[in-house]
Design an enzyme around this catalytic site. Structure first.
Site, short mmCIF file in Angstrom:
data_model
loop_
_atom_site.label_atom_id
_atom_site.label_comp_id
_atom_site.label_asym_id
_atom_site.label_seq_id
_atom_site.Cartn_x
_atom_site.Cartn_y
_atom_site.Cartn_z
N GLY A 14 0.83 -1.20 0.00
CA GLY A 14 0.00 0.00 0.00
C GLY A 14 0.87 1.25 0.00
N THR A 45 -5.18 0.59 0.16
CA THR A 45 -4.94 1.86 -0.55
C THR A 45 -5.71 1.90 -1.86
OG1 THR A 45 -2.76 2.16 0.44
CG2 THR A 45 -3.15 3.27 -1.66
N ALA A 48 -9.29 3.18 -1.66
CA ALA A 48 -9.63 4.46 -1.02
C ALA A 48 -10.35 5.33 -2.03
CB ALA A 48 -8.37 5.14 -0.52
N GLN A 49 -11.45 5.91 -1.60
CA GLN A 49 -12.24 6.71 -2.54
C GLN A 49 -12.01 8.20 -2.33
OE1 GLN A 49 -16.36 5.60 -2.20
NE2 GLN A 49 -16.04 3.56 -3.01
N GLY A 51 -10.05 10.58 -0.75
CA GLY A 51 -8.89 11.34 -1.16
C GLY A 51 -7.81 11.40 -0.12
N GLU A 118 -14.86 16.61 3.42
CA GLU A 118 -15.32 15.42 4.14
C GLU A 118 -15.63 15.82 5.57
OE1 GLU A 118 -13.93 11.33 3.18
OE2 GLU A 118 -12.31 12.37 2.16
N HIS A 246 -17.04 2.88 9.28
CA HIS A 246 -17.44 3.91 8.33
C HIS A 246 -18.96 3.94 8.29
CE1 HIS A 246 -17.84 6.30 4.71
NE2 HIS A 246 -16.54 6.51 4.73
N ARG A 293 -16.89 10.63 12.09
CA ARG A 293 -17.41 9.32 11.69
C ARG A 293 -17.96 8.48 12.83
NH1 ARG A 293 -12.95 7.27 7.49
NH2 ARG A 293 -13.58 8.88 6.04
N HIS A 353 -13.96 -0.23 9.16
CA HIS A 353 -13.28 0.50 8.09
C HIS A 353 -11.79 0.71 8.36
CE1 HIS A 353 -12.95 3.27 4.74
NE2 HIS A 353 -12.56 4.26 5.53
N GLU A 377 -1.53 1.64 8.28
CA GLU A 377 -2.59 1.21 9.21
C GLU A 377 -2.10 0.17 10.21
OE1 GLU A 377 -6.17 0.27 7.09
OE2 GLU A 377 -7.29 -0.17 8.93
N ARG A 388 -10.32 8.40 13.66
CA ARG A 388 -9.57 9.06 12.59
C ARG A 388 -10.40 10.09 11.84
NH1 ARG A 388 -9.03 8.06 7.16
NH2 ARG A 388 -9.98 6.00 7.24
N SER A 393 -5.62 8.94 6.57
CA SER A 393 -4.86 7.68 6.62
C SER A 393 -3.85 7.57 5.48
CB SER A 393 -5.80 6.48 6.59
OG SER A 393 -6.72 6.62 5.54
C1 SIN Z 1 -14.21 7.84 2.23
O1 SIN Z 1 -14.04 8.13 1.06
O2 SIN Z 1 -15.26 8.06 2.84
C2 SIN Z 1 -13.11 7.16 2.98
C3 SIN Z 1 -12.01 8.08 3.20
C4 SIN Z 1 -11.28 7.69 4.43
O3 SIN Z 1 -11.44 6.60 4.95
O4 SIN Z 1 -10.58 8.55 4.94
#
Ligand code: SIN
Length: 521
Positions: A14, A45, A48-49, A51, A118, A246, A293, A353, A377, A388, A393
């Site tokens: 990763g 990795t 991951a969506q 960013g 976010e 998550h 979160r 998550h 991680e 977090r 991350s």
């Molecule tokens: C997400 O895209 O919601 C995950 C990003 C993350 O875990 O920091």
């Protein structure tokens, strides 16, 4: 020099493992990176969506970023680690990921890097590549690493254990010495052989623990390998009770482990219950859907309980961007699931998550065992505290991967002369039995249901006591499998999984104080 002797052995591909590998190889070290998967890119990795955090435009600063990280972490964070990541991180994203590796972050109309929002960030500061940021980073890193002259990437190699002088040397005087890591025993899945790899520095970059839970956003490879190996080698583990759930993973009969990025809420989507009422303002009147979160995941859990429902809905009609254009990955997967997210809400549930705890390390990734490092991680740097902050991350993996490489390149101590020769070849069981996959599968499922039901989003003293009792029973069975059976990836993952699960359940049982993502009812 034997073919398995290196200056640096890295387990995991990763962002943390590869940034460490590239920086170390470019400093002149001979580096070997192992992946247990046949596809080198198969790691957290890659999925991951949202960013990776940088600074926002207009009034952001290292101090402001640090404040957000600490607030989300419920003030349990290491102030030193937070100041490193918030101070060094954004420059590393620019110089290493963008300029050197060419990660194609999305651009705003004025040509600057586009920033998304976010939860719990006080401004828009997250670089992204649509909704597949991790894949873009992983692809760029692997392409660069493949061209580094001192760097070897080996797939289908699963580490069995860290080799230490005190555990493995045939010289009985080593038991009186300080422990030291010398490398790892590694199963080559192609040949079925276990080989010893030697290096003065070994880095565990094996990711987290999501697969120990019945519902997770993580791929199957997140089975707690590095944490378990480090613990067996005698390294300290920290903050293991803090597993982050998550809030929004797709709820669907056939499509599992698919995240609906928090940046969908960052761009205006809102959570509602199945009766169609938005509920976050009842739980978090100020930040609502963009609360940290841990708080959003709990609110969803309570709302599902109150409405006797197995999921809630994410209403995308409130968004100001075209969801299909901004989130093409999510749009396509939901289409496959028969959900047209331009016009209908997305059914979502919380799922395991991210592991905020891990192998205790200092600010250079050093564990309590000399020669053994942990990054990403797998490590607990203290950056995340009890929960977090989103998109920190990847940043932590990058910053501490680079720092570990720099430290190893400067200060690694050679393995003392002759010591490696006292490490025996792997001893195979006397009468190796082929393992019945049903037995392994059942035990993995046992761990997953135990962790989900008893060590999940809402914990109670009774549930935690049950978890420890059940896991203690299971651990003996798994160890005897391990001693008798032909080694396989699945068996190694099961053996690691049970150790990591015990560490999490044990830490949760012995901490009666609810904080961040450790919540006791
Ligand atoms: C997400 O895209 O919601 C995950 C990003 C993350 O875990 O920091």
């Amino acid at each position: 020099m034997a073919s398995n002797d290196f200056d640096l052995l890295i387990i995991g591909t990763g962002i943390s493992g590869l940034s460490c590998a590239i920086r170390a190889a470019e400093s002149g070290l001979r580096v070997c990176v192992l992946s247990k998967e046949s596809k080198l890119s198969e790691c957290n990795t890659n999925y991951a969506q949202g960013g990776i955090v940088s600074y926002g435009i207009g009034g952001d600063s290292p101090e402001k970023l640090a404040e957000d990280i600490i607030q989300a972490g419920d003030f349990l964070n290491s102030r030193e680690a937070v100041s490193i990541v918030s101070g060094e991180g954004p420059a590393a994203v620019d110089s290493f990921l963008m300029d050197k590796l060419g990660v194609p972050f999305d651009r705003a109309p004025d040509g600057s890097v586009d920033r998304t929002q976010e939860a719990a960030h006080s401004l828009r500061r997250i670089y992204h590549v649509k909704d597949t940021t991790g894949n873009a980073i992983e692809t760029a890193m692997l392409a660069y690493a493949a061209k580094c002259p001192n760097l070897e990437l080996r797939s289908s190699r699963i580490a069995v254990d860290v080799i230490t002088n005190t555990h493995h040397s045939t010289d009985n005087q080593q038991r009186y010495k300080k422990p030291r890591a010398l490398g790892a025993y590694v199963l080559d899945e192609n040949s079925g052989e276990v080989e010893a790899y030697f290096a003065p520095a070994t880095v565990l970059a094996t990711g987290g623990v999501g697969n120990l839970f019945l519902h997770t956003s993580n791929p199957q490879c997140a089975s707690g390998d590095g944490i378990a190996m480090a613990s067996r080698a005698g390294a300290a583990i920290l903050n293991a009770e803090y597993v982050q759930f998550h809030p929004t993973v797709l709820f669907h009969r056939d499509i599992k482990r698919f995240l609906i990025s928090e940046s969908v809420r960052g761009e205006g989507a809102k959570l509602m219950n199945r009766q169609g009422s938005y509920f976050m303002e009842r739980y978090e009147p100020e930040l609502k859907d963009l609360a940290p979160r841990d708080k959003v995941a709990r609110a969803i859990y309570f709302e599902m309980e109150a409405t006797d429902s197995s999921y809630v809905l994410l209403d995308t009609r409130t968004m100001e961007v075209d969801i299909a254009e901004r989130f093409p990955g999510i749009y396509a997967t939901c289409q496959k699931a028969g959900i047209d997210i331009r016009n209908e809400p997305i059914p979502v549930v919380p799922a395991a998550h991210f592991f905020c705890g891990g192998v205790k390390v200092d600010s250079f990734g050093r564990t309590s065992i000399p020669g053994l490092y942990a990054v990403g991680e797998t490590a607990c740097t203290g950056v995340h505290g009890a929960n977090r902050l989103a998109s920190v991350s990847l940043l932590e993996g990058l910053v501490f991967g680079l720092r570990a490489a720099e430290r190893i390149a400067k200060k690694s101590e050679d393995i003392p002369l002759g010591l490696a020769a006292t490490i025996p070849d792997w001893v195979y069981p006397h009468e190796e039995e082929a393992m019945d996959p049903i037995l392994i599968g059942h035990d993995i499922q046992n761990i997953q249901t135990t962790m989900w039901d008893y060590v999940g989003i809402i914990r109670t003293k009774k549930r935690l006591a049950r978890a420890s009792a059940d896991l203690n029973y299971l651990v003996h069975r798994v160890e005897s499998f391990y001693k008798e059976a032909e080694l396989s990836k699945k068996l190694i993952e099961l053996r690691n999984g049970i150790v990591a699960a015990q560490l999490i359940a044990g830490a949760a049982s012995s901490n009666p104080v609810s904080l961040g993502c450790h919540y006791i009812r």
